[in-house]
Design a protein around this motif. Structure first.
Motif, PDB file in Angstrom:
ATOM      1  N   MET A  32      10.301  -5.661  12.251  1.00 55.02           N
ATOM      2  CA  MET A  32      10.501  -3.958  12.741  1.00 55.02           C
ATOM      3  C   MET A  32       9.341  -3.330  12.232  1.00 55.02           C
ATOM      4  O   MET A  32       8.930  -3.000  11.078  1.00 55.02           O
ATOM      5  N   GLU A  33       8.507  -2.753  13.109  1.00 51.20           N
ATOM      6  CA  GLU A  33       7.227  -1.949  12.881  1.00 51.20           C
ATOM      7  C   GLU A  33       7.701  -0.374  12.827  1.00 51.20           C
ATOM      8  O   GLU A  33       7.709  -0.029  14.100  1.00 51.20           O
ATOM      9  N   THR A  34       7.731   0.392  11.913  1.00 48.44           N
ATOM     10  CA  THR A  34       8.114   1.662  11.854  1.00 48.44           C
ATOM     11  C   THR A  34       7.111   2.564  12.143  1.00 48.44           C
ATOM     12  O   THR A  34       7.301   3.954  12.576  1.00 48.44           O
ATOM     13  N   ASN A  35       5.742   2.229  11.968  1.00 45.99           N
ATOM     14  CA  ASN A  35       4.444   2.970  12.429  1.00 45.99           C
ATOM     15  C   ASN A  35       4.336   4.229  11.552  1.00 45.99           C
ATOM     16  O   ASN A  35       3.707   5.210  11.610  1.00 45.99           O
ATOM     17  N   GLN A  36       5.187   4.152  10.287  1.00 48.81           N
ATOM     18  CA  GLN A  36       4.944   5.247   9.497  1.00 48.81           C
ATOM     19  C   GLN A  36       3.723   5.166   8.679  1.00 48.81           C
ATOM     20  O   GLN A  36       2.914   6.217   7.999  1.00 48.81           O
ATOM     21  N   ILE A  73       0.830  -1.252   0.003  1.00 42.90           N
ATOM     22  CA  ILE A  73       0.111   0.026   0.217  1.00 42.90           C
ATOM     23  C   ILE A  73       0.908   1.339   0.049  1.00 42.90           C
ATOM     24  O   ILE A  73       0.656   2.174  -0.554  1.00 42.90           O
ATOM     25  N   TYR A  74       1.923   1.199   0.834  1.00 41.83           N
ATOM     26  CA  TYR A  74       2.559   2.462   1.250  1.00 41.83           C
ATOM     27  C   TYR A  74       4.033   2.372   0.770  1.00 41.83           C
ATOM     28  O   TYR A  74       4.692   1.477   1.178  1.00 41.83           O
ATOM     29  N   GLN A  75       4.328   3.019  -0.133  1.00 41.57           N
ATOM     30  CA  GLN A  75       6.070   3.035  -0.464  1.00 41.57           C
ATOM     31  C   GLN A  75       6.230   4.500  -1.171  1.00 41.57           C
ATOM     32  O   GLN A  75       6.230   4.792  -2.486  1.00 41.57           O
ATOM     33  N   PRO A  76       6.719   5.584  -0.294  1.00 41.19           N
ATOM     34  CA  PRO A  76       6.757   6.918  -0.753  1.00 41.19           C
ATOM     35  C   PRO A  76       7.686   7.198  -1.908  1.00 41.19           C
ATOM     36  O   PRO A  76       7.810   8.005  -2.701  1.00 41.19           O
ATOM     37  N   ALA A  78       4.025   6.686  -6.541  1.00 43.38           N
ATOM     38  CA  ALA A  78       3.451   7.040  -5.180  1.00 43.38           C
ATOM     39  C   ALA A  78       2.997   8.596  -5.312  1.00 43.38           C
ATOM     40  O   ALA A  78       3.333   9.501  -6.096  1.00 43.38           O
ATOM     41  N   ASP A  79       1.596   8.468  -4.663  1.00 40.74           N
ATOM     42  CA  ASP A  79       0.978   9.889  -4.650  1.00 40.74           C
ATOM     43  C   ASP A  79       1.617  10.882  -3.446  1.00 40.74           C
ATOM     44  O   ASP A  79       2.397  10.530  -2.940  1.00 40.74           O
ATOM     45  N   GLU A  80       0.841  11.933  -3.243  1.00 43.09           N
ATOM     46  CA  GLU A  80       1.168  12.667  -2.166  1.00 43.09           C
ATOM     47  C   GLU A  80       1.304  12.170  -0.754  1.00 43.09           C
ATOM     48  O   GLU A  80       1.815  12.556   0.297  1.00 43.09           O
ATOM     49  N   GLY A 136       2.266   8.803  -0.388  1.00 49.18           N
ATOM     50  CA  GLY A 136       2.798   7.995  -0.268  1.00 49.18           C
ATOM     51  C   GLY A 136       2.438   6.384  -0.687  1.00 49.18           C
ATOM     52  O   GLY A 136       2.930   5.390  -0.576  1.00 49.18           O
ATOM     53  N   PHE A 137       1.186   6.660  -1.145  1.00 46.87           N
ATOM     54  CA  PHE A 137       0.441   5.377  -1.302  1.00 46.87           C
ATOM     55  C   PHE A 137       0.722   5.061  -2.915  1.00 46.87           C
ATOM     56  O   PHE A 137       0.620   6.100  -4.060  1.00 46.87           O
ATOM     57  N   ARG A 138       1.003   3.949  -3.214  1.00 46.15           N
ATOM     58  CA  ARG A 138       1.251   3.294  -4.608  1.00 46.15           C
ATOM     59  C   ARG A 138      -0.053   3.489  -5.510  1.00 46.15           C
ATOM     60  O   ARG A 138      -1.100   2.740  -5.247  1.00 46.15           O
ATOM     61  N   GLN A 139      -0.011   4.209  -6.522  1.00 42.43           N
ATOM     62  CA  GLN A 139      -1.158   4.296  -7.211  1.00 42.43           C
ATOM     63  C   GLN A 139      -1.484   3.263  -8.136  1.00 42.43           C
ATOM     64  O   GLN A 139      -2.658   2.831  -8.449  1.00 42.43           O
ATOM     65  N   ASP A 140      -0.321   2.542  -8.727  1.00 40.57           N
ATOM     66  CA  ASP A 140      -0.633   1.128  -9.355  1.00 40.57           C
ATOM     67  C   ASP A 140      -1.414   0.243  -8.499  1.00 40.57           C
ATOM     68  O   ASP A 140      -2.261  -0.576  -9.051  1.00 40.57           O
ATOM     69  N   VAL A 141      -1.134   0.226  -7.057  1.00 39.97           N
ATOM     70  CA  VAL A 141      -1.940  -0.679  -6.317  1.00 39.97           C
ATOM     71  C   VAL A 141      -3.536  -0.276  -6.170  1.00 39.97           C
ATOM     72  O   VAL A 141      -4.417  -0.960  -6.358  1.00 39.97           O
ATOM     73  N   ILE A 142      -3.569   1.169  -5.990  1.00 38.15           N
ATOM     74  CA  ILE A 142      -4.884   1.479  -5.934  1.00 38.15           C
ATOM     75  C   ILE A 142      -5.739   1.224  -7.074  1.00 38.15           C
ATOM     76  O   ILE A 142      -6.810   0.785  -6.905  1.00 38.15           O
ATOM     77  N   GLU A 143      -5.218   1.427  -8.134  1.00 41.14           N
ATOM     78  CA  GLU A 143      -5.842   0.983  -9.198  1.00 41.14           C
ATOM     79  C   GLU A 143      -6.252  -0.669  -9.381  1.00 41.14           C
ATOM     80  O   GLU A 143      -7.426  -1.245  -9.943  1.00 41.14           O
ATOM     81  N   ALA A 144      -5.246  -1.504  -8.946  1.00 37.92           N
ATOM     82  CA  ALA A 144      -5.488  -2.794  -9.092  1.00 37.92           C
ATOM     83  C   ALA A 144      -6.878  -3.313  -7.985  1.00 37.92           C
ATOM     84  O   ALA A 144      -7.482  -3.902  -8.299  1.00 37.92           O
ATOM     85  N   VAL A 145      -6.577  -2.582  -6.997  1.00 35.87           N
ATOM     86  CA  VAL A 145      -7.665  -2.946  -5.775  1.00 35.87           C
ATOM     87  C   VAL A 145      -8.945  -2.558  -6.282  1.00 35.87           C
ATOM     88  O   VAL A 145     -10.054  -3.031  -6.166  1.00 35.87           O
ATOM     89  N   LYS A 146      -9.084  -1.291  -7.088  1.00 35.45           N
ATOM     90  CA  LYS A 146     -10.385  -0.971  -7.474  1.00 35.45           C
ATOM     91  C   LYS A 146     -10.910  -1.672  -8.510  1.00 35.45           C
ATOM     92  O   LYS A 146     -12.046  -1.714  -8.341  1.00 35.45           O
TER      93      LYS A 146
END
Length: 500
Positions: free
Chosen positions: A101-105, A38-41, A46-48, A50-60
């Motif tokens: 390791m969880e960065t919580n970003q 989901i998140y890879q700035p 990546a959008d503003e 940090g979300f991968r837009q290619d993933v967003i389109e696939a999920v849609k």
């Protein structure tokens, strides 16, 4: 033996209206689901946020209406406050569930923003492992109370002026399993659910609550767990969860495809337990089911044992699904529709990279690729809408090692919005099967589409993106029936305009 399959439906004979949330999914802070999924700035798409837009389109493309978050086993050791506020002030923690390791970003606000971008609602899980009542009531206040209190004003300070208004809440995760951090007995958990639900509803009476049922049908406490939890909390919750994953370690196709029979029995058994408690309590309330983790899972287990602990976004649970997995996933989806009267929430687990229909690459093209299971799930999530119809089937069975298995799994749904009858069929035979659909109290008008997922070796995976849906051509439509030839080992969907 010549195998034939007949499905007879009557638009006046219905199972139930289908709750769209039955086609939900699940995202957990596990492996590369969140980070690099989901998140890879730093990614080129990546959008503003940090979300991968290619993933967003696939999920849609999957149209998932509900997404469960943040776990999973992860939630039982998670402090949600670690994932809010300025990112440079968020702590890095050890995630004991997956030894990562969880960065919580990525946290609550990021998840809510991402849900809006993929047109999904949240199913928020609360930590009843290491935390409890205080955790839950504060989180509900943070998310759902308008303003004027400590937690609601902190949300506004963190950038969300309006409440999130989260309606579906999972009260813990797999608390029946000793692998769970904070594992409890059924009585301990049932009492905690009662007290937690009470506090959550005092903050927001409109929330819908999902209590933990058994984490699989084979668990030694199955049955007694459900009964004891509901004895304590029947009046406090709306849904009881079921989790179930299937494997094929024995490489036995007939047995593997027969596991949809076990899936059906699991649902039927839990419904019976819920209704027995209802009767004993003289209650008018019906508990429905949330099958909020279901899938195939086994391919990656040996590789997972070799992963180095305490790394960020490790390659965990990255099953590469093959063709036979897609056939079983199709049968499991059909089974959910057969129980649409009681199964109101479903979450294919998970959505991205981790036992998922969608996979990502950190670089190179295509940056997103679809697994074999993507195709049947995409079709049921898009077209398994409306009303599930009762069915009368005439199909022979085969005997696997454990199950008596029909050679075809099938169901029809009628969508009054589109005036379509949609039929989903899995052919589990290694031969072609003539299939007939008979219709009463309506008339078929015209064929909208007919597709098949067929012709692949059962062990073929889709890293090269060669798998695709193809037309189902050997098909005829008349006013009251449809005839089709189903390819061996195939997933099929037929859509027909219908006059009621």
């Amino acid at each position: 033996m010549i195998i034939k399959s007949t499905l007879s439906i009557d638009l006046n004979e219905q199972i139930s209206k289908i709750d769209p949330r039955i086609w939900g999914s699940f995202t957990e802070h596990l492996g590369r689901c969140i980070y690099e999924g989901i998140y890879q700035p730093e990614h080129k798409t990546a959008d503003e946020d940090g979300f991968r837009q290619d993933v967003i389109e696939a999920v849609k493309k999957l149209h998932v209406p509900l997404i469960r978050y943040p776990g999973g086993n992860f939630v039982s050791g998670y402090n949600w406050q670690d994932g809010i506020g300025p990112k440079d002030q968020r702590p890095t923690r050890l995630d004991l569930a997956w030894r990562s390791m969880e960065t919580n970003q990525f946290g609550l606000h990021e998840f809510m923003k991402w849900c809006a971008k993929v047109n999904a609602k949240p199913d928020m899980a609360v930590n009843l492992g290491t935390r409890g009542v205080d955790e839950a009531r504060n989180l509900v206040e943070y998310c759902n109370f308008p303003k004027g209190t400590y937690w609601s004003d902190l949300r506004r300070k963190n950038g969300a002026e309006e409440p999130f208004n989260i309606k579906v809440w999972s009260v813990g995760n797999e608390m029946d399993g000793d692998w769970q951090i904070g594992h409890k007995t059924a009585h301990e958990y049932g009492r905690l659910v009662h007290e937690t639900a009470k506090a959550m509803r005092l903050v927001d009476p409109s929330v819908e609550l999902v209590a933990c049922g058994s984490s699989n049908h084979q668990n030694t406490t199955f049955g007694t767990w459900e009964e004891t939890v509901l004895d304590n909390a029947y009046a406090d919750v709306d849904y009881l969860s079921l989790h179930q994953y299937y494997d094929n370690f024995d490489d036995n196709l007939e047995e593997f495809l027969g596991k949809s029979v076990d899936f059906d029995r699991f649902i039927t058994d839990v419904v019976a337990i819920c209704d027995a408690v209802k009767a004993r309590k003289h209650s008018d309330k019906q508990i429905n089911l949330a099958l909020d983790e279901w899938n195939v899972w086994y391919h990656s287990m040996e590789d997972d044992k070799k992963q180095k602990p305490w790394t960020k976004a490790p390659h965990l649970l990255e099953d590469h699904y093959n063709f036979e997995d897609a056939l079983l996933v199709g049968s499991l989806a059909i089974t959910l529709l057969k129980h649409a009267d009681r199964v109101k929430i479903g979450c294919l687990a998970q959505l991205i990279n981790v036992i998922a229909p969608i996979m990502t690459k950190t670089s190179g093209d295509p940056s997103v690729w679809y697994q074999s299971i993507f195709y049947p799930f995409m079709q049921v999530s898009n077209y398994g809408q409306g009303i599930a119809l009762a069915q009368k089937t005439d199909v022979p069975t085969y005997k696997s090692k454990t199950y008596e298995v029909p050679y075809t799994d099938s169901i029809a749904v009628y969508n009054p919005k589109t005036h379509e009858t949609v039929v989903f069929i899995v052919n589990k035979a290694k031969d072609k099967i003539p299939f007939t659909l008979n219709l009463a109290n309506a008339q078929f008008d015209s064929l909208v589409a007919a597709t098949q997922f067929a012709g692949y070796d059962i062990h073929q995976t889709n890293e090269d993106q060669s798998m695709k849906l193809t037309p189902l051509n050997n098909l005829t439509v008349s006013k009251d029936h449809v005839n089709a030839d189903l390819e061996p080992l195939s997933w099929n969907m037929i859509r027909i305009k219908t006059e009621v």
